[in-house]
Write a protein that holds these residues in place. Sequence first.
Motif, mmCIF file in Angstrom:
data_model
loop_
_atom_site.group_PDB
_atom_site.id
_atom_site.type_symbol
_atom_site.label_atom_id
_atom_site.label_comp_id
_atom_site.label_asym_id
_atom_site.label_seq_id
_atom_site.Cartn_x
_atom_site.Cartn_y
_atom_site.Cartn_z
ATOM 1 N N HIS A 32 13.240 -5.411 2.973
ATOM 2 C CA HIS A 32 11.810 -5.200 2.763
ATOM 3 C C HIS A 32 11.062 -6.483 3.100
ATOM 4 O O HIS A 32 11.485 -7.566 2.720
ATOM 5 C CB HIS A 32 11.583 -4.819 1.292
ATOM 6 N N ASP A 33 9.962 -6.351 3.808
ATOM 7 C CA ASP A 33 9.087 -7.494 4.109
ATOM 8 C C ASP A 33 7.664 -6.966 4.103
ATOM 9 O O ASP A 33 7.246 -6.272 5.024
ATOM 10 C CB ASP A 33 9.444 -8.100 5.466
ATOM 11 N N GLN A 34 6.947 -7.286 3.044
ATOM 12 C CA GLN A 34 5.595 -6.745 2.872
ATOM 13 C C GLN A 34 4.600 -7.860 2.602
ATOM 14 O O GLN A 34 4.763 -8.613 1.643
ATOM 15 C CB GLN A 34 5.586 -5.756 1.700
ATOM 16 N N GLN A 35 3.579 -7.958 3.447
ATOM 17 C CA GLN A 35 2.457 -8.852 3.186
ATOM 18 C C GLN A 35 1.464 -8.039 2.363
ATOM 19 O O GLN A 35 0.728 -7.205 2.895
ATOM 20 C CB GLN A 35 1.824 -9.322 4.490
ATOM 21 N N VAL A 36 1.467 -8.244 1.058
ATOM 22 C CA VAL A 36 0.660 -7.449 0.136
ATOM 23 C C VAL A 36 -0.820 -7.777 0.295
ATOM 24 O O VAL A 36 -1.659 -6.896 0.368
ATOM 25 C CB VAL A 36 1.127 -7.670 -1.319
ATOM 26 N N ARG A 41 3.338 -12.311 -0.326
ATOM 27 C CA ARG A 41 4.295 -11.714 0.603
ATOM 28 C C ARG A 41 5.614 -11.560 -0.126
ATOM 29 O O ARG A 41 6.088 -12.483 -0.791
ATOM 30 C CB ARG A 41 4.487 -12.593 1.839
#
Length: 123
Positions: A32-36, A41
């Motif tokens: 998972h790689d999410q820039q919220v 991040r």
Amino acid sequence: MNWKIEVVPIPVTDVDRAKAFYVDQVGFNADHDQQVDETLRFVQLTPPGSACSIVMGTGLVDMPPGSQKGVMIVVPNADEALQHLTDQGVQARGVEELEWGRFVYFADPDGNEWTLQELPSYS
């Protein structure tokens, strides 16, 4: 009641560099790689076969980069683990033979230290 350790935070200075190290060199899976938003991040990576992941990013961890020491991963064969790491350009040392296992050591680019343990066989 079941208690499970599922995520361990790893403090890093450069998330992309650390992600590349753990995925491309060590062999972790990129889950998972999410820039919220602009300050948060979340990057989650898992060693192959593990039920526990690591997390790194921005706005997540209140530890200085490189301060995580002694996270241990159990491997089936310390010699093969050392060979894998060195083949991928990771500076690793070992195999150290102790009564309670065989050990390989390495650090990420920030200095977070890892131990790989091959458990002893009791026959």
